[in-house]
Design an enzyme around this catalytic site. Sequence first.
Site, mmCIF file in Angstrom:
data_model
loop_
_atom_site.group_PDB
_atom_site.id
_atom_site.type_symbol
_atom_site.label_atom_id
_atom_site.label_comp_id
_atom_site.label_asym_id
_atom_site.label_seq_id
_atom_site.Cartn_x
_atom_site.Cartn_y
_atom_site.Cartn_z
ATOM 1 N N HIS A 134 -10.810 -6.997 1.006
ATOM 2 C CA HIS A 134 -10.002 -7.750 1.446
ATOM 3 C C HIS A 134 -9.904 -7.367 2.944
ATOM 4 O O HIS A 134 -10.615 -6.302 3.347
ATOM 5 C CB HIS A 134 -8.527 -7.982 1.006
ATOM 6 C CG HIS A 134 -7.768 -6.863 0.792
ATOM 7 N ND1 HIS A 134 -7.488 -6.024 1.819
ATOM 8 C CD2 HIS A 134 -7.315 -6.320 -0.239
ATOM 9 C CE1 HIS A 134 -6.528 -5.101 1.560
ATOM 10 N NE2 HIS A 134 -6.329 -5.245 0.067
ATOM 11 N N HIS A 157 -9.513 -3.770 3.567
ATOM 12 C CA HIS A 157 -10.660 -2.710 3.625
ATOM 13 C C HIS A 157 -11.663 -2.844 4.678
ATOM 14 O O HIS A 157 -12.159 -2.047 5.102
ATOM 15 C CB HIS A 157 -11.426 -2.868 2.164
ATOM 16 C CG HIS A 157 -10.342 -2.963 1.023
ATOM 17 N ND1 HIS A 157 -10.131 -3.945 0.030
ATOM 18 C CD2 HIS A 157 -9.565 -1.994 0.556
ATOM 19 C CE1 HIS A 157 -9.441 -3.504 -0.739
ATOM 20 N NE2 HIS A 157 -9.049 -2.497 -0.631
ATOM 21 N N CYS A 201 3.895 6.757 -9.783
ATOM 22 C CA CYS A 201 3.864 5.325 -9.523
ATOM 23 C C CYS A 201 2.181 5.266 -9.900
ATOM 24 O O CYS A 201 1.308 5.691 -9.156
ATOM 25 C CB CYS A 201 3.991 5.127 -8.087
ATOM 26 S SG CYS A 201 3.324 3.441 -7.400
ATOM 27 N N CYS A 240 0.211 4.008 -6.831
ATOM 28 C CA CYS A 240 -0.266 5.174 -5.826
ATOM 29 C C CYS A 240 -1.192 6.128 -6.598
ATOM 30 O O CYS A 240 -1.854 6.973 -5.793
ATOM 31 C CB CYS A 240 0.994 5.857 -5.230
ATOM 32 S SG CYS A 240 1.974 4.828 -4.075
ATOM 33 N N CYS A 293 8.880 2.208 -5.571
ATOM 34 C CA CYS A 293 8.004 2.383 -4.498
ATOM 35 C C CYS A 293 7.673 1.509 -3.666
ATOM 36 O O CYS A 293 7.617 0.345 -3.764
ATOM 37 C CB CYS A 293 6.455 2.559 -5.389
ATOM 38 S SG CYS A 293 4.980 2.616 -4.284
ATOM 39 N N HIS A 313 4.308 -0.415 -3.578
ATOM 40 C CA HIS A 313 3.971 -1.352 -4.799
ATOM 41 C C HIS A 313 5.009 -2.278 -5.367
ATOM 42 O O HIS A 313 5.112 -3.181 -6.113
ATOM 43 C CB HIS A 313 3.294 -0.661 -5.881
ATOM 44 C CG HIS A 313 1.887 0.046 -5.265
ATOM 45 N ND1 HIS A 313 1.824 1.520 -4.808
ATOM 46 C CD2 HIS A 313 0.783 -0.504 -5.282
ATOM 47 C CE1 HIS A 313 0.703 1.480 -4.387
ATOM 48 N NE2 HIS A 313 -0.091 0.401 -4.484
ATOM 49 N N LYS A 350 2.667 -5.833 3.534
ATOM 50 C CA LYS A 350 1.377 -5.406 3.451
ATOM 51 C C LYS A 350 0.465 -6.376 2.595
ATOM 52 O O LYS A 350 0.912 -6.546 1.565
ATOM 53 C CB LYS A 350 1.405 -3.925 2.889
ATOM 54 C CG LYS A 350 -0.082 -3.413 2.880
ATOM 55 C CD LYS A 350 0.044 -2.142 2.139
ATOM 56 C CE LYS A 350 -1.597 -1.410 1.877
ATOM 57 N NZ LYS A 350 -1.510 -0.672 0.800
ATOM 58 N N LYS A 404 -3.716 -6.535 -3.037
ATOM 59 C CA LYS A 404 -4.091 -7.337 -4.340
ATOM 60 C C LYS A 404 -2.889 -7.207 -5.257
ATOM 61 O O LYS A 404 -2.425 -8.314 -5.784
ATOM 62 C CB LYS A 404 -5.344 -6.602 -5.120
ATOM 63 C CG LYS A 404 -5.652 -7.312 -6.253
ATOM 64 C CD LYS A 404 -6.233 -6.393 -7.330
ATOM 65 C CE LYS A 404 -5.824 -6.755 -8.829
ATOM 66 N NZ LYS A 404 -6.129 -6.175 -9.821
HETATM 67 N N1 MSP Z 1 -9.134 5.007 -3.385
HETATM 68 C C1 MSP Z 1 -8.180 5.608 -2.575
HETATM 69 C C2 MSP Z 1 -8.663 6.263 -1.260
HETATM 70 C C3 MSP Z 1 -9.385 7.461 -1.765
HETATM 71 S S1 MSP Z 1 -10.031 8.303 -0.487
HETATM 72 C C4 MSP Z 1 -10.558 9.718 -0.786
HETATM 73 C C5 MSP Z 1 -7.575 4.189 -2.074
HETATM 74 N N2 MSP Z 1 -8.209 3.094 -2.313
HETATM 75 S S2 MSP Z 1 -7.639 1.564 -1.702
HETATM 76 O O1 MSP Z 1 -8.719 0.783 -2.464
HETATM 77 O O2 MSP Z 1 -6.364 1.432 -2.115
HETATM 78 O O3 MSP Z 1 -7.833 1.593 -0.245
HETATM 79 C C6 MSP Z 1 -6.866 2.028 0.613
HETATM 80 C C7 MSP Z 1 -7.333 1.959 1.976
HETATM 81 O O4 MSP Z 1 -7.842 0.485 2.376
HETATM 82 C C8 MSP Z 1 -6.343 2.031 3.106
HETATM 83 O O5 MSP Z 1 -6.149 3.315 3.301
HETATM 84 C C9 MSP Z 1 -6.988 1.326 3.983
HETATM 85 O O6 MSP Z 1 -8.132 2.039 4.714
HETATM 86 C C10 MSP Z 1 -7.305 0.046 3.461
HETATM 87 N N3 MSP Z 1 -6.410 -1.022 3.307
HETATM 88 C C11 MSP Z 1 -6.168 -1.617 2.044
HETATM 89 N N4 MSP Z 1 -4.987 -2.560 2.560
HETATM 90 C C12 MSP Z 1 -4.685 -2.488 3.796
HETATM 91 C C13 MSP Z 1 -3.879 -3.265 4.806
HETATM 92 N N5 MSP Z 1 -3.104 -4.102 4.329
HETATM 93 N N6 MSP Z 1 -4.129 -2.916 6.078
HETATM 94 C C14 MSP Z 1 -5.041 -2.120 6.445
HETATM 95 N N7 MSP Z 1 -5.619 -1.220 5.672
HETATM 96 C C15 MSP Z 1 -5.481 -1.551 4.234
HETATM 97 O O7 MSP Z 1 -6.347 4.406 -1.785
#
Ligand code: MSP
Length: 674
Positions: free
Chosen positions: A42, A45, A150, A153, A167, A170, A319, A322
Amino acid sequence: MILTPDAERVRTPFRLPLFTTQRFSMPTYVTTPIYYVNAMPHLGHAYTTIVTDAYSRFRRLCGDDVRFQTGTDEHGEKIAEAAAKAGEAPQAYVDRIAAAFRDTWPLLAVQPDTIIRTTDAAHIKTVQDILQQVYDRGDIYFSEYSGLYCKGCERFLTEKELVDGKCPDHLVEPKAIAEQNYFFRMSKYQDWLIDHIKSNPDFITPERYRNEVLSFLSEPLEDLCISRPTSRLTWGIPLPFDANFVTYVWFDALINYLTGIGYPNDPDFRHYWAVAEHVIAKDILKPHAIYWPTMLRAMELEPYERLHVHGYWNVDATKMSKSLGNVVRPKELVDAYGVDTVRYFVLREMSFGLDSSFSSDAILARHNSDLANDLGNLFSRSLTMIDKYAQGAIPERESVFQFTPDDRELMSAVSAMVVQYRENMDGFRFHKALQAVWEVIGLLNRYIVTNAPWELAKNPRQGDRLRTVLWLLAEALWKIAVVLGPVMPATAQKMADALGMGNEFAGTVIDDALNWGVIPAGTEIAKGTQLFPRLEKLANPVSASVPNPAKPAQQEAAAALGEGLISFDDFKTVELRVAEIVAAEKVAKSDRLLKLTVKAPEERTIVAGIAQHYSPEVLIGLRVIIVANMKPAKLMGIPSQGMILAAKEQRADGTEKLVLTTVAGPVAAGSRVA
Ligand code: MSP
């Protein structure tokens, strides 16, 4: 720099004397988080990955040897659950979602050098080797633990991290878990980590996140549980020293930053690790700022060089994620606005480090105003004039001694922009880098108006002057193309092509943008290049739920005042009133919440998180200040209509003290505070 045998027609490029920013070729290694494959990509990412891509391209433009890595995080409870829910075997499931991430990057013009997966055999082996090494050194031990877990997380949370028992990311209550596990002696490295953060101001930026980590570290650090019993979870990397356990997903995932560059034996590892920079959002600050450096220390490796932490993309002040079901898909955005608009929008709109709200109106405004209007019109207007008044080729300029003060001022401003752009890109202040470019775009538009080439064209004696004006415009546009390359690669290439410099573009470095006289005189240009078509408001906007989209005029006003400031109009949108507390009681099953009845002047219920600071009886009769136009919310099932203001004092021991704001004299309940 252009080399050509036609010395008659080409003058040697020259540089304004003030700006010299020579930089030697250096390695750059920059990473995104590896994304969990329990969700499709999304905008959140996409943002981190676009930032990292733009930074990589910027570094290449500086002449660096860049390695850019992204990837997917494929083990752990969340993934196993998502696969089961989808009715697929875990491996088939992770293959499918990992492919969806991989296929998203080209749509966003993102070009990573490595896309790592934690299910890669080489990664699994490296994780096991590292575990064995740390275990052999005595930094992993077996023990019993109970805590609040959690699943979202994938980690244990401390009581302090919870908001209303949940949390905060979440919005679910963590589960109390007690089991035997392996632990990493993280606490052993706490003092070293504090010292390291304090003596390296750029280790964690922006500063607010550095402070957050230091504040967290002001309390004793617990050891990190790094295993999960196979009785509970099998989808993970088996511990090399105990087959009854798999590795905790964070201990597995963080190591991707090493395996992707061939740790331990590949020469790339030594080359790139020394300069590693990680880009993340604030949700995963703790694993990156605390677990990871201490893990590296236990492995006797240097910590990474910089951690860049950004805020959240929100929808309706929540935020985007998903689990909350409020996502914006990158493909939909690209289909609606075009890839370069999406890249420009996210980099320009978000102040790196702070949260931003996504809205279709905001992206449309940026597209039509900044791109189609300011840049697009400037470009097509300039090329049309070169076509009309200089027979479609870059003209020869006058002698430098003929430049007017206006010319010199503009040239200085363009060179200063290149320097500012560079500093801000380097410091992850992308919005500021782009602001600097757009200031120059504004100056160029004004330069056209004040120098009126169409008037000069009427007077044959003004021929030299006309050619200089057109020459200066073309040169400035070339520099703008160069600096926009990392942000909008296709647009920048299109600009270079139209300026007859398409072939030179790929080999250009940023220092070239400090030279003047780069485009050979006589180079044919292509008029009629439209960079951005104006877009109408979509019938079905990409995001329907938009929390009061900031109007461009308001944003400009805020920008003029300075970053982070709000206008009086913004302030007026918050309705503050004096309210008298007429009843107060504890909320059942909550040690934080009080249910208050207030008069403001109408009677309303407000649920406030002040139970640890005030006993209900002392509050009766108190006149406090409330936000009266807050959207109603339910807390522990009780509807709350407003919010009470309180001062928050951070105590030395890390806890917080809340003191309600009251009024200094007698005033009727319901009075407006302004
Ligand atoms: N798998 C772990 C990260 C491991 S790194 C060694 C993880 N994955 S995640 O799919 O949840 O991705 C989190 C990251 O996605 C955030 O740190 C950010 O880079 C990005 N984002 C996910 N949602 C976001 C927003 N709503 N806004 C901005 N960035 C966000 O955590």
